[in-house]
Design a protein around this motif. Structure first.
Motif, PDB file in Angstrom:
ATOM      1  N   ASP A 225      -3.142   0.201  -5.779  1.00 20.12           N
ATOM      2  CA  ASP A 225      -4.000   0.961  -6.689  1.00 20.12           C
ATOM      3  C   ASP A 225      -3.894   0.454  -8.128  1.00 20.12           C
ATOM      4  OD1 ASP A 225      -4.792   2.621  -4.604  1.00 20.12           O
ATOM      5  OD2 ASP A 225      -3.051   3.942  -4.884  1.00 20.12           O
TER       6      ASP A 225
ATOM      7  N   LYS B  73       0.835  -1.207   0.000  1.00 21.27           N
ATOM      8  CA  LYS B  73       0.000   0.000   0.000  1.00 21.27           C
ATOM      9  C   LYS B  73       0.867   1.253   0.000  1.00 21.27           C
ATOM     10  CE  LYS B  73      -3.811   2.171   2.543  1.00 21.27           C
ATOM     11  NZ  LYS B  73      -4.721   2.040   3.715  1.00 21.27           N
TER      12      LYS B  73
ATOM     13  N   GLY C  40       2.164   2.123  -3.210  1.00 21.04           N
ATOM     14  CA  GLY C  40       1.160   2.498  -4.195  1.00 21.04           C
ATOM     15  C   GLY C  40       0.760   1.372  -5.124  1.00 21.04           C
TER      16      GLY C  40
END
Length: 209
Positions: free
Chosen positions: A185, A179, A182
């Motif tokens: 995502d 997370k 990144g």
């Protein structure tokens, strides 16, 4: 033919049982032969999955005769190239059996017919081959999936474990690391993580909380 002691007779009988079990296990690709080296002129004592055309009572091979002459001859010769009388390629293993006095009395030999395996290998090579010269530009797996898998592999390497062996607390720490980077995502990130960890997507969402 040398007269067998009770110990030698017992060893030969037990060897016949072992050969029968190996023959049943590796049928039909592996010929299993027991050679009685105390009777070299009629050495073949038992033969299972007959691939060489020999029969019980056939004489000893050159390898068997070498063991009879030299008690120090190598006891186990594994995976050496061989050939059946009709030209088929084989992979052979020969194991010499000694009595209590250290003399060779028998040999257990296994001869694997490589013909089918070579054909299967050729078929598999053709099946997995791809045309890279004329291939259209298409990627079924998003590039980010490789990044995610690499990051997971780096994480588990630090712990000296594997993705599927991670404990719950370690999975949570991993998800936090992904997370922060990144990577959660990215498209289909949860599916990629779940597949690499061997867990459900629901579990991955839970670890990511």
């Amino acid at each position: 033919m040398k007269k067998k002691t009770p110990e030698q007779a017992l060893l030969l009988n037990q060897l016949k049982q072992i050969a029968q079990g190996l023959g049943a296990t590796f049928a039909p690709f592996c010929e299993v032969v027991v050679h009685d080296l105390l009777d070299p002129k009629h050495a073949v004592l038992a033969i299972h999955n007959n691939l060489s055309g020999r029969a019980v009572g056939h004489p000893a091979t050159e390898l068997g005769l070498a063991r009879i002459l030299d008690p120090d001859f190598e006891q186990v010769i594994a995976n050496y190239a061989n050939q059946f009388p009709d030209g088929r390629q084989a992979k052979s293993t020969s194991i010499g059996i000694k009595d209590g006095d250290g003399n060779y009395i028998a040999a257990l030999c296994m001869n694997v017919d490589l013909t089918l395996f070579n054909s299967f290998q050729a078929a598999m090579s053709q099946f997995v081959s791809v045309d890279t010269a004329n291939a259209p530009k298409e990627m079924l797996d998003p590039a980010s999936a490789d990044l995610i898998r690499d990051r997971i592999d780096q994480f588990v390497a630090r712990l000296a474990t594997t993705p599927r062996a991670l404990k719950a607390a370690e999975r949570r720490a991993l998800l936090q690391e992904l997370k922060t980077a990144g990577l959660l995502d990215a498209r289909r990130a949860m599916e990629t993580i779940a597949a690499h960890l061997g867990v459900s997507r629901a579990s991955v969402y839970n670890y990511a909380k």
